[in-house]
Design a protein around this motif. Structure first.
Motif, PDB file in Angstrom:
ATOM      1  N   VAL A  27       0.854  -1.187   0.000  1.00  0.00           N
ATOM      2  CA  VAL A  27       0.000   0.000   0.000  1.00  0.00           C
ATOM      3  C   VAL A  27       0.889   1.236   0.000  1.00  0.00           C
ATOM      4  O   VAL A  27       1.848   1.329   0.784  1.00  0.00           O
ATOM      5  CB  VAL A  27      -0.917   0.017   1.240  1.00  0.00           C
ATOM      6  CG1 VAL A  27      -1.769   1.290   1.256  1.00  0.00           C
ATOM      7  CG2 VAL A  27      -1.803  -1.222   1.273  1.00  0.00           C
ATOM      8  N   LEU A  28       0.562   2.189  -0.859  1.00  0.00           N
ATOM      9  CA  LEU A  28       1.250   3.472  -0.879  1.00  0.00           C
ATOM     10  C   LEU A  28       0.395   4.479  -0.118  1.00  0.00           C
ATOM     11  O   LEU A  28      -0.677   4.868  -0.586  1.00  0.00           O
ATOM     12  CB  LEU A  28       1.466   3.959  -2.310  1.00  0.00           C
ATOM     13  CG  LEU A  28       2.068   5.364  -2.444  1.00  0.00           C
ATOM     14  CD1 LEU A  28       3.492   5.386  -1.894  1.00  0.00           C
ATOM     15  CD2 LEU A  28       2.026   5.851  -3.886  1.00  0.00           C
ATOM     16  N   PRO A  29       0.839   4.943   1.053  1.00  0.00           N
ATOM     17  CA  PRO A  29       0.065   5.960   1.770  1.00  0.00           C
ATOM     18  C   PRO A  29       0.411   7.361   1.278  1.00  0.00           C
ATOM     19  O   PRO A  29       1.554   7.643   0.900  1.00  0.00           O
ATOM     20  CB  PRO A  29       0.498   5.762   3.221  1.00  0.00           C
ATOM     21  CG  PRO A  29       1.891   5.234   3.128  1.00  0.00           C
ATOM     22  CD  PRO A  29       1.975   4.452   1.843  1.00  0.00           C
ATOM     23  N   LEU A  30      -0.583   8.235   1.280  1.00  0.00           N
ATOM     24  CA  LEU A  30      -0.381   9.643   0.971  1.00  0.00           C
ATOM     25  C   LEU A  30      -0.939  10.475   2.114  1.00  0.00           C
ATOM     26  O   LEU A  30      -1.995  10.145   2.675  1.00  0.00           O
ATOM     27  CB  LEU A  30      -1.061  10.041  -0.338  1.00  0.00           C
ATOM     28  CG  LEU A  30      -0.357   9.672  -1.643  1.00  0.00           C
ATOM     29  CD1 LEU A  30      -0.608   8.194  -1.983  1.00  0.00           C
ATOM     30  CD2 LEU A  30      -0.816  10.553  -2.784  1.00  0.00           C
ATOM     31  N   TRP A  31      -0.232  11.530   2.454  1.00  0.00           N
ATOM     32  CA  TRP A  31      -0.690  12.476   3.474  1.00  0.00           C
ATOM     33  C   TRP A  31      -0.878  13.827   2.806  1.00  0.00           C
ATOM     34  O   TRP A  31       0.068  14.428   2.300  1.00  0.00           O
ATOM     35  CB  TRP A  31       0.325  12.574   4.605  1.00  0.00           C
ATOM     36  CG  TRP A  31      -0.115  13.516   5.696  1.00  0.00           C
ATOM     37  CD1 TRP A  31      -1.027  13.252   6.680  1.00  0.00           C
ATOM     38  CD2 TRP A  31       0.325  14.864   5.889  1.00  0.00           C
ATOM     39  NE1 TRP A  31      -1.183  14.351   7.489  1.00  0.00           N
ATOM     40  CE2 TRP A  31      -0.369  15.363   7.022  1.00  0.00           C
ATOM     41  CE3 TRP A  31       1.222  15.691   5.233  1.00  0.00           C
ATOM     42  CZ2 TRP A  31      -0.179  16.655   7.500  1.00  0.00           C
ATOM     43  CZ3 TRP A  31       1.413  16.982   5.702  1.00  0.00           C
ATOM     44  CH2 TRP A  31       0.713  17.459   6.827  1.00  0.00           C
ATOM     45  N   TRP A  87       6.427   1.862  -0.145  1.00  0.00           N
ATOM     46  CA  TRP A  87       5.334   0.886  -0.093  1.00  0.00           C
ATOM     47  C   TRP A  87       5.318   0.204   1.264  1.00  0.00           C
ATOM     48  O   TRP A  87       6.352  -0.201   1.788  1.00  0.00           O
ATOM     49  CB  TRP A  87       5.517  -0.162  -1.183  1.00  0.00           C
ATOM     50  CG  TRP A  87       5.453   0.370  -2.579  1.00  0.00           C
ATOM     51  CD1 TRP A  87       6.499   0.629  -3.407  1.00  0.00           C
ATOM     52  CD2 TRP A  87       4.266   0.691  -3.322  1.00  0.00           C
ATOM     53  NE1 TRP A  87       6.046   1.101  -4.626  1.00  0.00           N
ATOM     54  CE2 TRP A  87       4.684   1.143  -4.600  1.00  0.00           C
ATOM     55  CE3 TRP A  87       2.902   0.646  -3.028  1.00  0.00           C
ATOM     56  CZ2 TRP A  87       3.775   1.545  -5.574  1.00  0.00           C
ATOM     57  CZ3 TRP A  87       2.001   1.041  -4.001  1.00  0.00           C
ATOM     58  CH2 TRP A  87       2.439   1.487  -5.262  1.00  0.00           C
ATOM     59  N   LEU A  88       4.119   0.035   1.827  1.00  0.00           N
ATOM     60  CA  LEU A  88       3.966  -0.599   3.132  1.00  0.00           C
ATOM     61  C   LEU A  88       3.115  -1.857   3.020  1.00  0.00           C
ATOM     62  O   LEU A  88       2.264  -1.968   2.138  1.00  0.00           O
ATOM     63  CB  LEU A  88       3.288   0.361   4.116  1.00  0.00           C
ATOM     64  CG  LEU A  88       3.958   1.725   4.337  1.00  0.00           C
ATOM     65  CD1 LEU A  88       3.127   2.548   5.315  1.00  0.00           C
ATOM     66  CD2 LEU A  88       5.383   1.559   4.844  1.00  0.00           C
ATOM     67  N   GLN A  89       3.328  -2.779   3.945  1.00  0.00           N
ATOM     68  CA  GLN A  89       2.456  -3.944   4.019  1.00  0.00           C
ATOM     69  C   GLN A  89       1.081  -3.505   4.539  1.00  0.00           C
ATOM     70  O   GLN A  89       0.988  -2.601   5.374  1.00  0.00           O
ATOM     71  CB  GLN A  89       3.058  -4.999   4.927  1.00  0.00           C
ATOM     72  CG  GLN A  89       4.335  -5.625   4.371  1.00  0.00           C
ATOM     73  CD  GLN A  89       4.870  -6.722   5.273  1.00  0.00           C
ATOM     74  OE1 GLN A  89       4.823  -6.602   6.496  1.00  0.00           O
ATOM     75  NE2 GLN A  89       5.375  -7.776   4.666  1.00  0.00           N
ATOM     76  N   PRO A  90      -0.005  -4.114   4.051  1.00  0.00           N
ATOM     77  CA  PRO A  90      -1.348  -3.681   4.445  1.00  0.00           C
ATOM     78  C   PRO A  90      -1.591  -3.634   5.949  1.00  0.00           C
ATOM     79  O   PRO A  90      -2.360  -2.812   6.436  1.00  0.00           O
ATOM     80  CB  PRO A  90      -2.260  -4.706   3.763  1.00  0.00           C
ATOM     81  CG  PRO A  90      -1.477  -5.144   2.562  1.00  0.00           C
ATOM     82  CD  PRO A  90      -0.037  -5.154   3.002  1.00  0.00           C
ATOM     83  N   GLY A  91      -0.927  -4.490   6.721  1.00  0.00           N
ATOM     84  CA  GLY A  91      -1.139  -4.515   8.169  1.00  0.00           C
ATOM     85  C   GLY A  91      -0.233  -3.579   8.940  1.00  0.00           C
ATOM     86  O   GLY A  91      -0.216  -3.621  10.176  1.00  0.00           O
ATOM     87  N   CYS A  92       0.486  -2.702   8.267  1.00  0.00           N
ATOM     88  CA  CYS A  92       1.423  -1.797   8.934  1.00  0.00           C
ATOM     89  C   CYS A  92       0.694  -0.922   9.958  1.00  0.00           C
ATOM     90  O   CYS A  92      -0.406  -0.433   9.711  1.00  0.00           O
ATOM     91  CB  CYS A  92       2.135  -0.927   7.895  1.00  0.00           C
ATOM     92  SG  CYS A  92       3.253   0.297   8.608  1.00  0.00           S
ATOM     93  N   ARG A 120      -0.969  -3.704  -5.924  1.00  0.00           N
ATOM     94  CA  ARG A 120      -0.576  -2.382  -5.454  1.00  0.00           C
ATOM     95  C   ARG A 120      -1.824  -1.553  -5.151  1.00  0.00           C
ATOM     96  O   ARG A 120      -2.754  -1.487  -5.951  1.00  0.00           O
ATOM     97  CB  ARG A 120       0.296  -1.672  -6.492  1.00  0.00           C
ATOM     98  CG  ARG A 120       1.679  -2.333  -6.671  1.00  0.00           C
ATOM     99  CD  ARG A 120       2.494  -2.197  -5.404  1.00  0.00           C
ATOM    100  NE  ARG A 120       3.806  -2.823  -5.472  1.00  0.00           N
ATOM    101  CZ  ARG A 120       4.125  -4.009  -4.972  1.00  0.00           C
ATOM    102  NH1 ARG A 120       3.161  -4.755  -4.396  1.00  0.00           N
ATOM    103  NH2 ARG A 120       5.352  -4.475  -5.044  1.00  0.00           N
ATOM    104  N   PHE A 121      -1.829  -0.947  -3.961  1.00  0.00           N
ATOM    105  CA  PHE A 121      -2.953  -0.145  -3.480  1.00  0.00           C
ATOM    106  C   PHE A 121      -2.452   1.234  -3.053  1.00  0.00           C
ATOM    107  O   PHE A 121      -1.246   1.446  -2.882  1.00  0.00           O
ATOM    108  CB  PHE A 121      -3.622  -0.824  -2.276  1.00  0.00           C
ATOM    109  CG  PHE A 121      -4.325  -2.112  -2.576  1.00  0.00           C
ATOM    110  CD1 PHE A 121      -5.710  -2.142  -2.741  1.00  0.00           C
ATOM    111  CD2 PHE A 121      -3.617  -3.306  -2.685  1.00  0.00           C
ATOM    112  CE1 PHE A 121      -6.368  -3.336  -3.004  1.00  0.00           C
ATOM    113  CE2 PHE A 121      -4.272  -4.505  -2.954  1.00  0.00           C
ATOM    114  CZ  PHE A 121      -5.654  -4.517  -3.113  1.00  0.00           C
TER     115      PHE A 121
END
Length: 321
Positions: free
Chosen positions: A38-42, A58-63, A83-84
Motif C-alpha cells: 500500500v502506498l500511503p499519501l498524506w 510501499w507498506l504492508q497492508p497490516g502496517c 498495489r494499493f
C-alpha cells in the motif's frame, strides 16, 4: 511525436486490472496477498523512501501506520504483487509548517513515528523525476484518485454522504442510488511559435523568474484546437492558426490531463490579460538555450518533470517529429 510517452507520469503502461474492481471478494484476496503493498499519501504527498527520495515507500497492508478511514484503492497488479493506495490525511504530524503547506511548492517533509526514519511524506513535484516511470505513474494515479475522494464525499444529486465502491474507483450514494466517477479536467498547454521564437508567459504568484508555456482549461463544447486558439488569444492577444497535437501528461495537481499542442502564431503583438498573465514574451531559440543552461539573468525554465519543460526541451533539440 515519437518522444511523447517519455514524459513524466506517462508511458509506463501499468496494468490496472480494472475488471477486478467489481469483485469485492477478489479485491479483498488481493489485499491479503503477502506480496500486496500500500502506498500511503498524506495531504496529497506520497510516502517516499531512501536518502535520495528516489523510490516510493510501499507498506504492508497490516502496517501500524495505516490507520485508515476508508479501504485502500486498488491501483493494479505489478510484477511484484498487488498495489494499493491509501489516504493517511487524518493523521496529524507532531509539527507542521502552515506557511509551507500553503505555498506554491511545499518543500516540507513529514515523518511518521511508526515508520523507518528514511520514510517521509514529500511533495510529488519535488521527487517525480527521481522515481522510475512505473512508480511515477502509481504516485500520480494515487494522488489524483485520493484527492477526488477527499473532495467528493457528498452526493451531487441529493447531498447525502457517499461511500467508496468499486475498489475505490466509484462513489455510491446509499440515499438516492446515484453513482459518481473520478473526474479528469482537460487542459491545453501550447508551444506557440513564430519563426525561430516561442511564446512564454508567467502567472501572478509564480516563483521568481519562472516562465512557462501558456495553458488553460478546455470549456464544454470546445475542440482542442479551438481551446488552444481561445486561450492564447484571451491571455496574450496573439492569433493562432494551425494547431497540432504533440503529447499528453496526467497532472494530478489536483486532477488534470495536460494536452500538449503546437500552435503556429499568425500575429506577434502582445496584449496581456493582467488577471491571468503577469508577463509574456517571445523568446528566440538561442536565448532559450541559455535558459535551459540556467544562465539567463531574468528567466528560469519550467520545473523538470512538467510537460512544459518536456516540450520546450524537445523543441530546442528539434525533436518534435
Amino acid at each position: 511525436m515519437r518522444q511523447a510517452e517519455t514524459v513524466t507520469f506517462g508511458g509506463a503502461g501499468s496494468d490496472r486490472h480494472s475488471g477486478l474492481r467489481a469483485d469485492p471478494a477478489r479485491v479483498a484476496a488481493l489485499l491479503a496477498d503477502p506480496a500486496a503493498r500500500v502506498l500511503p499519501l498524506w495531504r496529497g504527498k506520497p510516502l517516499v523512501a531512501g536518502p535520495a527520495r528516489d523510490h516510493l515507500g510501499w507498506l504492508q497492508p497490516g502496517c501500524e501506520a495505516l490507520d485508515l478511514a476508508d479501504p485502500p484503492v486498488l491501483l493494479g497488479l505489478s510484477p511484484e504483487g498487488p498495489r494499493f493506495a491509501a489516504d493517511l490525511s487524518r493523521w496529524q504530524p507532531a509539527e507542521t509548517d502552515a506557511a509551507a503547506l500553503a505555498a506554491f511548492f511545499d518543500p516540507s517533509e513529514q515523518y511518521h513515528p511508526a515508520l523507518p526514519t528514511d520514510h517521509l511524506f514529500a511533495e510529488l513535484r519535488g521527487v517525480m523525476t527521481r522515481l522510475s516511470p512505473a512508480e511515477a505513474e502509481y504516485a500520480a494515479t494515487a494522488r489524483a484518485i485520493l484527492g477526488w475522494h477527499r473532495t467528493h464525499g457528498f452526493c451531487a444529486a441529493c447531498g447525502a454522504p457517499t461511500e467508496l465502491t468499486m475498489a475505490g474507483w466509484q462513489r455510491r450514494c446509499p440515499s438516492c442510488g446515484a453513482h459518481h466517477f473520478p473526474r479528469t479536467d482537460p487542459v491545453v498547454i501550447m508551444l506557440v511559435t513564430r519563426g525561430n521564437s516561442v511564446l512564454l508567459g508567467r502567472s501572478p504568484g509564480w516563483p521568481e523568474r519562472m516562465y512557462s508555456l501558456l495553458a488553460g482549461f478546455m470549456e464544454p463544447g470546445e475542440t482542442i484546437e479551438a481551446a488552444v486558439r481561445r486561450e492564447v488569444r484571451e491571455e496574450t492577444g496573439v492569433q493562432v492558426g494551425a494547431v497540432s497535437y504533440l503529447a499528453s501528461q496526467p497532472w494530478p495537481f489536483p486532477a488534470s490531463l495536460m494536452i500538449g499542442c503546437r500552435g503556429i502564431a499568425l500575429s506577434e503583438a502582445l496584449a496581456l490579460d493582467p488577471v491571468e498573465i503577469e508577463d509574456a514574451l517571445w523568446l528566440p531559440r538561442e536565448e532559450l538555450a541559455t535558459v535551459f543552461a540556467d544562465a539567463h539573468p531574468a528567466i528560469a525554465a519550467p520545473r523538470r518533470g512538467a510537460i512544459a519543460h518536456f516540450l520546450l526541451r524537445n523543441w530546442l533539440a528539434d525533436r518534435l517529429d
